[in-house]
Write a protein that holds these residues in place. Sequence first.
Motif, PDB file in Angstrom:
ATOM      1  N   PHE A  73       0.799  -1.212   0.000  1.00  0.00           N
ATOM      2  CA  PHE A  73       0.000   0.000   0.000  1.00  0.00           C
ATOM      3  C   PHE A  73       0.840   1.273   0.000  1.00  0.00           C
ATOM      4  CE2 PHE A  73      -2.671  -3.279   2.044  1.00  0.00           C
ATOM      5  CZ  PHE A  73      -3.700  -3.288   1.121  1.00  0.00           C
ATOM      6  N   VAL A  74       1.916   1.311   0.764  1.00  0.00           N
ATOM      7  CA  VAL A  74       2.672   2.555   0.904  1.00  0.00           C
ATOM      8  C   VAL A  74       3.500   2.847  -0.344  1.00  0.00           C
ATOM      9  CG1 VAL A  74       4.431   3.772   2.230  1.00  0.00           C
ATOM     10  CG2 VAL A  74       2.715   2.406   3.409  1.00  0.00           C
ATOM     11  N   VAL A  75       4.406   1.957  -0.716  1.00  0.00           N
ATOM     12  CA  VAL A  75       5.254   2.211  -1.883  1.00  0.00           C
ATOM     13  C   VAL A  75       4.530   1.872  -3.178  1.00  0.00           C
ATOM     14  CG1 VAL A  75       7.354   1.824  -0.553  1.00  0.00           C
ATOM     15  CG2 VAL A  75       6.365  -0.050  -1.883  1.00  0.00           C
ATOM     16  N   HIS A  89       1.166  16.572  -5.236  1.00  0.00           N
ATOM     17  CA  HIS A  89       1.176  17.409  -4.039  1.00  0.00           C
ATOM     18  C   HIS A  89       0.409  16.777  -2.879  1.00  0.00           C
ATOM     19  CE1 HIS A  89      -2.479  18.409  -6.304  1.00  0.00           C
ATOM     20  NE2 HIS A  89      -3.033  18.635  -5.130  1.00  0.00           N
ATOM     21  N   HIS A  90      -0.487  15.834  -3.187  1.00  0.00           N
ATOM     22  CA  HIS A  90      -1.318  15.206  -2.151  1.00  0.00           C
ATOM     23  C   HIS A  90      -0.679  13.955  -1.551  1.00  0.00           C
ATOM     24  CE1 HIS A  90      -1.968  12.986  -5.830  1.00  0.00           C
ATOM     25  NE2 HIS A  90      -2.613  12.048  -5.182  1.00  0.00           N
ATOM     26  N   TRP A  91       0.554  13.643  -1.928  1.00  0.00           N
ATOM     27  CA  TRP A  91       1.160  12.378  -1.494  1.00  0.00           C
ATOM     28  C   TRP A  91       1.423  12.310   0.007  1.00  0.00           C
ATOM     29  CZ3 TRP A  91       4.812   9.103  -4.964  1.00  0.00           C
ATOM     30  CH2 TRP A  91       4.138   8.771  -6.146  1.00  0.00           C
ATOM     31  N   ASP A  92       1.652  13.417   0.665  1.00  0.00           N
ATOM     32  CA  ASP A  92       1.849  13.380   2.116  1.00  0.00           C
ATOM     33  C   ASP A  92       0.642  12.732   2.786  1.00  0.00           C
ATOM     34  OD1 ASP A  92       4.377  14.498   2.247  1.00  0.00           O
ATOM     35  OD2 ASP A  92       3.636  16.541   2.453  1.00  0.00           O
ATOM     36  N   GLU A  93      -0.551  13.201   2.428  1.00  0.00           N
ATOM     37  CA  GLU A  93      -1.774  12.669   3.023  1.00  0.00           C
ATOM     38  C   GLU A  93      -2.067  11.253   2.527  1.00  0.00           C
ATOM     39  OE1 GLU A  93      -1.545  15.582   1.418  1.00  0.00           O
ATOM     40  OE2 GLU A  93      -1.561  16.958   3.130  1.00  0.00           O
ATOM     41  N   LEU A  94      -1.836  11.024   1.242  1.00  0.00           N
ATOM     42  CA  LEU A  94      -2.117   9.715   0.660  1.00  0.00           C
ATOM     43  C   LEU A  94      -1.277   8.617   1.298  1.00  0.00           C
ATOM     44  CD1 LEU A  94      -3.415   7.920  -1.589  1.00  0.00           C
ATOM     45  CD2 LEU A  94      -1.437   8.530  -3.006  1.00  0.00           C
ATOM     46  N   LEU A  95       0.035   8.851   1.406  1.00  0.00           N
ATOM     47  CA  LEU A  95       0.917   7.826   1.955  1.00  0.00           C
ATOM     48  C   LEU A  95       0.710   7.649   3.452  1.00  0.00           C
ATOM     49  CD1 LEU A  95       4.235   8.380  -0.039  1.00  0.00           C
ATOM     50  CD2 LEU A  95       2.267   6.934  -0.576  1.00  0.00           C
ATOM     51  N   ASP A  96       0.324   8.720   4.136  1.00  0.00           N
ATOM     52  CA  ASP A  96      -0.017   8.604   5.556  1.00  0.00           C
ATOM     53  C   ASP A  96      -1.223   7.677   5.727  1.00  0.00           C
ATOM     54  OD1 ASP A  96       0.288   9.991   8.419  1.00  0.00           O
ATOM     55  OD2 ASP A  96      -1.851   9.832   7.951  1.00  0.00           O
ATOM     56  N   GLU A  97      -2.222   7.836   4.884  1.00  0.00           N
ATOM     57  CA  GLU A  97      -3.405   6.983   4.947  1.00  0.00           C
ATOM     58  C   GLU A  97      -3.054   5.529   4.648  1.00  0.00           C
ATOM     59  OE1 GLU A  97      -7.598   6.339   2.475  1.00  0.00           O
ATOM     60  OE2 GLU A  97      -6.438   8.183   2.224  1.00  0.00           O
ATOM     61  N   ARG A  98      -2.204   5.323   3.648  1.00  0.00           N
ATOM     62  CA  ARG A  98      -1.852   3.957   3.279  1.00  0.00           C
ATOM     63  C   ARG A  98      -0.963   3.291   4.326  1.00  0.00           C
ATOM     64  NH1 ARG A  98      -1.312   3.150  -3.226  1.00  0.00           N
ATOM     65  NH2 ARG A  98      -3.363   3.960  -3.753  1.00  0.00           N
ATOM     66  N   ALA A  99      -0.125   4.084   4.989  1.00  0.00           N
ATOM     67  CA  ALA A  99       0.675   3.534   6.090  1.00  0.00           C
ATOM     68  C   ALA A  99      -0.229   3.050   7.208  1.00  0.00           C
ATOM     69  CB  ALA A  99       1.656   4.582   6.604  1.00  0.00           C
ATOM     70  N   GLY A 100      -1.333   3.751   7.422  1.00  0.00           N
ATOM     71  CA  GLY A 100      -2.294   3.321   8.443  1.00  0.00           C
ATOM     72  C   GLY A 100      -2.933   1.994   8.101  1.00  0.00           C
ATOM     73  N   ILE A 101      -3.225   1.762   6.814  1.00  0.00           N
ATOM     74  CA  ILE A 101      -3.795   0.479   6.391  1.00  0.00           C
ATOM     75  C   ILE A 101      -2.809  -0.651   6.668  1.00  0.00           C
ATOM     76  CG2 ILE A 101      -4.619  -0.862   4.422  1.00  0.00           C
ATOM     77  CD1 ILE A 101      -5.544   1.774   3.157  1.00  0.00           C
ATOM     78  N   SER A 102      -1.562  -0.453   6.258  1.00  0.00           N
ATOM     79  CA  SER A 102      -0.544  -1.486   6.486  1.00  0.00           C
ATOM     80  C   SER A 102      -0.305  -1.698   7.975  1.00  0.00           C
ATOM     81  CB  SER A 102       0.768  -1.099   5.796  1.00  0.00           C
ATOM     82  OG  SER A 102       0.627  -1.117   4.389  1.00  0.00           O
TER      83      SER A 102
END
Length: 251
Positions: free
Chosen positions: A141-143, A219-232
């Motif tokens: 999910f993150v990378v 530009h939205h990757w900070d929020e996107l990757l934070d959300e995906r890190a939460g899933i993992s």
Amino acid sequence: MEGSVSTAINHHLAIITFGHPAHNSMPGYLLAELAHQIKKAGDAQEVHLILLQSAGDRTFCAGASFDELMTITTAEDGKKFFLGFANVINAIRKCPKLVIGRVQGKAIGGGVGIAAAVDYCIASQYGSVKLSELALGIGRFVVGHAIERKIGVSAFSQLSINTAEWQTAHWAKEKGLYHEVFDTLEQTDTYIQHFIQNLLGSSPLALQSLKKILWQGTHHWDELLDERAGISGRLVITDAAQQAIRKARIA
């Protein structure tokens, strides 16, 4: 704490090298240091270009550290760990300098993500790739977003779903993950030296402007990757994931 990250600056080139005895796997403290040194090199006025590489000649990066994954007991700690990879990707994305990747050997899981995040990736034929996260019960999910951005949905689906198969370096070049692939490590390094010298002869301002264009729309990757890190982070603490990780580590 094993492993290291080092930066050497010479003639406007910053060479950042990471390494770990366990096939260049990445525990959280190494991910944090790697993100820090990428940012530091990007901020340095004397640096015009960055080369990102790993130590040794067999494995570029084995991804997440199994030893650390087995110690995670809460979703919060899980998210914190996976944010380590997110922070490396975002450090490369936000870095004002072009980041060239050198992949000398196999890239697994998060290692594929790092290879996908660099602006130009040069590999030897030994740089085969594999995403094993689905088999571990945590998913990619993150990378995954960085990988999908480079190779497209279809090829990303192939890597993410068919976790039992290695894909060759030539497959990775065909799909857009690698930009150049060479038969030997010697040829790879010779080309990298030639390639870097050509880039260093270009205007630093032009290189920085190109970097901005290459990453437009992220530009939205900070929020996107934070959300995906939460899933993992939530998935890694499940019994199924922990059992699969322990089994994979023993194997």
